[in-house]
Design a protein around this motif. Structure first.
Motif, PDB file in Angstrom:
ATOM      1  N   UNK A  19      74.019  52.006 -67.657  1.00  0.00           N
ATOM      2  CA  UNK A  19      74.615  53.305 -67.359  1.00  0.00           C
ATOM      3  C   UNK A  19      74.738  53.517 -65.851  1.00  0.00           C
ATOM      4  N   UNK A  20      73.714  53.122 -65.090  1.00  0.00           N
ATOM      5  CA  UNK A  20      73.790  53.228 -63.630  1.00  0.00           C
ATOM      6  C   UNK A  20      74.935  52.389 -63.077  1.00  0.00           C
ATOM      7  N   UNK A  37     100.798  48.648 -58.231  1.00  0.00           N
ATOM      8  CA  UNK A  37     101.139  48.598 -59.654  1.00  0.00           C
ATOM      9  C   UNK A  37      99.928  48.943 -60.523  1.00  0.00           C
ATOM     10  N   UNK A  38      98.923  49.533 -59.911  1.00  0.00           N
ATOM     11  CA  UNK A  38      97.699  50.000 -60.579  1.00  0.00           C
ATOM     12  C   UNK A  38      96.826  48.872 -61.126  1.00  0.00           C
ATOM     13  N   UNK A  39      97.008  47.671 -60.608  1.00  0.00           N
ATOM     14  CA  UNK A  39      96.142  46.557 -61.003  1.00  0.00           C
ATOM     15  C   UNK A  39      94.907  46.582 -60.114  1.00  0.00           C
ATOM     16  N   UNK A  40      93.741  46.469 -60.724  1.00  0.00           N
ATOM     17  CA  UNK A  40      92.494  46.488 -59.971  1.00  0.00           C
ATOM     18  C   UNK A  40      92.460  45.305 -59.014  1.00  0.00           C
ATOM     19  N   UNK A  41      92.041  45.558 -57.785  1.00  0.00           N
ATOM     20  CA  UNK A  41      92.007  44.511 -56.768  1.00  0.00           C
ATOM     21  C   UNK A  41      90.775  43.622 -56.856  1.00  0.00           C
ATOM     22  N   UNK A  42      89.812  43.998 -57.689  1.00  0.00           N
ATOM     23  CA  UNK A  42      88.586  43.206 -57.896  1.00  0.00           C
ATOM     24  C   UNK A  42      87.891  42.903 -56.568  1.00  0.00           C
ATOM     25  N   UNK A  43      87.754  43.927 -55.746  1.00  0.00           N
ATOM     26  CA  UNK A  43      87.067  43.766 -54.472  1.00  0.00           C
ATOM     27  C   UNK A  43      85.567  43.659 -54.709  1.00  0.00           C
ATOM     28  N   UNK A  44      84.906  42.919 -53.837  1.00  0.00           N
ATOM     29  CA  UNK A  44      83.463  42.750 -53.965  1.00  0.00           C
ATOM     30  C   UNK A  44      82.752  43.963 -53.386  1.00  0.00           C
ATOM     31  N   UNK A  45      81.959  44.607 -54.216  1.00  0.00           N
ATOM     32  CA  UNK A  45      81.177  45.766 -53.801  1.00  0.00           C
ATOM     33  C   UNK A  45      79.698  45.364 -53.874  1.00  0.00           C
ATOM     34  N   UNK A  46      78.998  45.363 -52.751  1.00  0.00           N
ATOM     35  CA  UNK A  46      77.598  44.946 -52.757  1.00  0.00           C
ATOM     36  C   UNK A  46      76.727  45.762 -53.724  1.00  0.00           C
ATOM     37  N   UNK A  51      73.721  46.251 -58.869  1.00  0.00           N
ATOM     38  CA  UNK A  51      73.525  46.927 -60.152  1.00  0.00           C
ATOM     39  C   UNK A  51      73.794  45.986 -61.326  1.00  0.00           C
ATOM     40  N   UNK A  52      74.770  45.113 -61.181  1.00  0.00           N
ATOM     41  CA  UNK A  52      75.053  44.135 -62.221  1.00  0.00           C
ATOM     42  C   UNK A  52      73.876  43.191 -62.410  1.00  0.00           C
ATOM     43  N   UNK A  53      73.301  42.755 -61.302  1.00  0.00           N
ATOM     44  CA  UNK A  53      72.134  41.871 -61.349  1.00  0.00           C
ATOM     45  C   UNK A  53      70.953  42.591 -62.007  1.00  0.00           C
ATOM     46  N   UNK A  54      70.767  43.868 -61.660  1.00  0.00           N
ATOM     47  CA  UNK A  54      69.694  44.670 -62.248  1.00  0.00           C
ATOM     48  C   UNK A  54      69.886  44.813 -63.767  1.00  0.00           C
ATOM     49  N   UNK A  55      71.118  45.044 -64.170  1.00  0.00           N
ATOM     50  CA  UNK A  55      71.433  45.182 -65.600  1.00  0.00           C
ATOM     51  C   UNK A  55      71.190  43.855 -66.324  1.00  0.00           C
ATOM     52  N   UNK A  56      71.644  42.769 -65.732  1.00  0.00           N
ATOM     53  CA  UNK A  56      71.454  41.444 -66.345  1.00  0.00           C
ATOM     54  C   UNK A  56      69.971  41.111 -66.496  1.00  0.00           C
ATOM     55  N   UNK A  57      69.204  41.408 -65.454  1.00  0.00           N
ATOM     56  CA  UNK A  57      67.764  41.152 -65.511  1.00  0.00           C
ATOM     57  C   UNK A  57      67.095  42.005 -66.574  1.00  0.00           C
ATOM     58  N   UNK A  58      67.525  43.257 -66.711  1.00  0.00           N
ATOM     59  CA  UNK A  58      66.954  44.150 -67.733  1.00  0.00           C
ATOM     60  C   UNK A  58      67.261  43.635 -69.138  1.00  0.00           C
ATOM     61  N   UNK A  59      68.478  43.123 -69.336  1.00  0.00           N
ATOM     62  CA  UNK A  59      68.830  42.582 -70.665  1.00  0.00           C
ATOM     63  C   UNK A  59      67.999  41.344 -70.999  1.00  0.00           C
ATOM     64  N   UNK A  60      67.640  40.598 -69.977  1.00  0.00           N
ATOM     65  CA  UNK A  60      66.856  39.379 -70.174  1.00  0.00           C
ATOM     66  C   UNK A  60      65.363  39.671 -70.256  1.00  0.00           C
ATOM     67  N   UNK A  61      65.021  40.942 -70.058  1.00  0.00           N
ATOM     68  CA  UNK A  61      63.627  41.328 -70.160  1.00  0.00           C
ATOM     69  C   UNK A  61      62.832  41.121 -68.894  1.00  0.00           C
ATOM     70  N   UNK A  62      63.533  40.895 -67.778  1.00  0.00           N
ATOM     71  CA  UNK A  62      62.836  40.636 -66.528  1.00  0.00           C
ATOM     72  C   UNK A  62      62.874  41.744 -65.645  1.00  0.00           C
TER      73      UNK A  62
END
Length: 62
Positions: A19-20, A37-46, A51-62
């Protein structure tokens, strides 16, 4: 019916982390940047990466 209670992904331990990440990515100007054309530029946001890493770690139980 067996009367068994089935686990809900909404109540999963990783749901708060997801959710975060979702809240951030929906409101962040970098994550939502789009071309003419409203296509996402997929820019890297630190912050999104963190947050993605935090979510992945939480799913893995770490």
């Amino acid at each position: 019916m067996s009367g068994r209670e089935y686990p809900s992904s909404v109540n999963a331990l990783w749901a708060a982390a997801f959710e975060r990440m979702a809240d951030h990515c929906m409101t962040c100007p970098t994550c939502t940047a789009a071309d003419d054309q409203a296509a996402n530029l997929r820019l890297t946001c630190p912050e999104a990466v963190r947050l993605s890493r935090e979510c992945r770690d939480a799913r893995r139980g770490g």
